[in-house]
Design a protein around this motif. Structure first.
Motif, PDB file in Angstrom:
ATOM      1  N   ASP A 169       0.807  -1.243   0.064  1.00 56.80           N
ATOM      2  CA  ASP A 169      -0.072  -0.094  -0.074  1.00 56.80           C
ATOM      3  C   ASP A 169       0.907   1.382  -0.073  1.00 56.80           C
ATOM      4  N   MET A 170       2.323   1.321  -0.053  1.00 58.25           N
ATOM      5  CA  MET A 170       2.906   2.303  -0.120  1.00 58.25           C
ATOM      6  C   MET A 170       2.639   3.022  -1.137  1.00 58.25           C
ATOM      7  N   ILE A 171       2.830   4.203  -1.259  1.00 58.89           N
ATOM      8  CA  ILE A 171       2.708   5.346  -2.526  1.00 58.89           C
ATOM      9  C   ILE A 171       4.052   5.296  -3.268  1.00 58.89           C
ATOM     10  N   PHE A 172       5.193   5.530  -2.543  1.00 62.14           N
ATOM     11  CA  PHE A 172       6.559   5.376  -2.995  1.00 62.14           C
ATOM     12  C   PHE A 172       7.125   4.053  -2.447  1.00 62.14           C
ATOM     13  N   SER A 173       7.659   3.169  -3.395  1.00 64.90           N
ATOM     14  CA  SER A 173       8.213   2.123  -2.800  1.00 64.90           C
ATOM     15  C   SER A 173       9.623   2.195  -2.332  1.00 64.90           C
ATOM     16  N   VAL A 174      10.133   1.246  -1.757  1.00 59.15           N
ATOM     17  CA  VAL A 174      11.534   1.392  -1.156  1.00 59.15           C
ATOM     18  C   VAL A 174      12.465   2.094  -2.141  1.00 59.15           C
ATOM     19  N   ALA A 175      12.461   1.459  -3.445  1.00 61.79           N
ATOM     20  CA  ALA A 175      13.371   1.716  -4.501  1.00 61.79           C
ATOM     21  C   ALA A 175      13.184   3.153  -4.970  1.00 61.79           C
ATOM     22  N   GLU A 176      12.037   3.467  -4.942  1.00 68.61           N
ATOM     23  CA  GLU A 176      11.721   4.747  -5.305  1.00 68.61           C
ATOM     24  C   GLU A 176      12.059   6.021  -4.126  1.00 68.61           C
ATOM     25  N   THR A 177      11.944   5.365  -2.815  1.00 66.15           N
ATOM     26  CA  THR A 177      12.209   6.367  -2.002  1.00 66.15           C
ATOM     27  C   THR A 177      13.598   6.570  -1.802  1.00 66.15           C
ATOM     28  N   ILE A 178      14.457   5.539  -1.804  1.00 69.02           N
ATOM     29  CA  ILE A 178      15.864   5.674  -1.900  1.00 69.02           C
ATOM     30  C   ILE A 178      16.476   6.331  -2.861  1.00 69.02           C
ATOM     31  N   SER A 179      15.869   6.373  -4.077  1.00 68.70           N
ATOM     32  CA  SER A 179      16.364   7.025  -5.186  1.00 68.70           C
ATOM     33  C   SER A 179      16.004   8.685  -5.180  1.00 68.70           C
ATOM     34  N   TYR A 180      14.739   8.883  -4.517  1.00 61.22           N
ATOM     35  CA  TYR A 180      14.283  10.211  -4.503  1.00 61.22           C
ATOM     36  C   TYR A 180      15.411  10.905  -3.472  1.00 61.22           C
ATOM     37  N   LEU A 181      15.413  10.216  -2.279  1.00 61.09           N
ATOM     38  CA  LEU A 181      16.142  10.860  -1.189  1.00 61.09           C
ATOM     39  C   LEU A 181      17.632  11.124  -1.624  1.00 61.09           C
TER      40      LEU A 181
END
Length: 281
Positions: free
Chosen positions: A214-226
């Motif tokens: 149910d995450m809006i931003f996946s772990v991979a997307e989050t790490i990339s974004y940060l």
């Protein structure tokens, strides 16, 4: 591999669990689970003779499974159902805030409700421990920079967070407000971080029950974004947001009180438990 630290506060020793669930001391092999150790583990996974290492003291206190993270970076409103219960629009970009590293606590340590607090709340979250330096990485390469995963309770004082002006950090950073563990599970044991069940009980009542899907931003997307805004270093902890069911989102709101018991778990990552206690002046 399941990595943990055990012993008295500020004197914890590094360890791993063997196949039978025994704590095996790694003190003869590494000084501690700190940024240097995590970088080495990520770059060259060890072939430790776990079953031949000394067994740790039975019943010993477990500390946080990482020592002195350079930063604790958190994502807010990262579950669709949680954003809805909070009455907030679905974010189009991750909501980012920091949590003080001094809030780090063991998975079974007491959570202290600060003096003058009135709206302390629970948040079960998937924690991500960085193993390799990440700067402007793509989503497809992001998980290569992850050492492992853990359970985090992002304890929050809502009146400090929302009613005292400024940013959320002041409501997230009291001592004991970041229980982590019981251990870090290395990335090779978690095939997909987006399929994990999360659960939180408050004094025997199920408060949160969801799935990382149910995450809006996946772990991979989050790490990339940060990594586009800051360099993520080995040993940094990223808390990826909480699902629906927090006390602040209840009708009427329900907050932690002295003596409450929080029990949090994530599939494959173990369970943690804290009793709350009021801080003394």
């Amino acid at each position: 591999m399941k990595l943990l630290r055990y012993g008295k506060k500020d004197f914890e020793k590094p360890a791993a669990l063997d196949r039978d669930g025994n704590i095996r001391s790694l003190a003869s092999l590494v000084d501690d689970f700190n940024p240097d150790t995590f970088e080495a583990l990520a770059n060259a996974p060890p072939d430790w003779p776990i079953d031949d290492l000394p067994i740790g003291t039975a019943g010993a206190r477990l500390g946080a499974p990482l020592s002195k993270p350079g930063k604790i970076v958190c994502i807010g409103l990262n579950y669709r159902a949680h954003a809805i219960e909070a009455g907030m629009p679905i974010p189009t970009e991750p909501v980012v805030f920091l949590k003080a590293s001094s809030s780090l606590s063991g998975p079974y340590d007491a959570v202290v409700l600060p003096v003058n607090s009135s709206k302390c709340d629970w948040e079960v979250e998937l924690g991500v421990v960085i193993g390799r330096r990440a700067k402007r990485v793509t989503p497809s390469a992001a998980l290569d920079h992850v050492l492992g995963y853990c359970v985090v309770n992002d304890v929050s004082e809502r009146s400090f967070q929302l009613e005292r002006g400024g940013q959320w950090t002041k409501g997230k950073s009291a001592d004991t407000f970041c229980p982590v563990g019981p251990y870090i599970v290395t990335r090779d044991e978690i095939s997909d971080p987006q399929t994990l069940q999360l659960r939180c009980e408050i004094s025997g009542r199920i408060a949160q029950k969801s799935n990382t899907s149910d995450m809006i931003f996946s772990v991979a997307e989050t790490i990339s974004y940060l990594s586009g805004f800051m360099t993520l270093e080995p040993g940094d902890l990223v808390c990826t947001g909480t699902p629906q069911g927090v006390g602040h989102g209840s009708q009427p709101p329900v907050y932690l009180k002295n003596g409450d018991v929080m029990t949090l778990s994530i599939e494959g990552l173990g369970e943690q438990r804290q009793v709350t206690m009021a801080e003394r002046d």
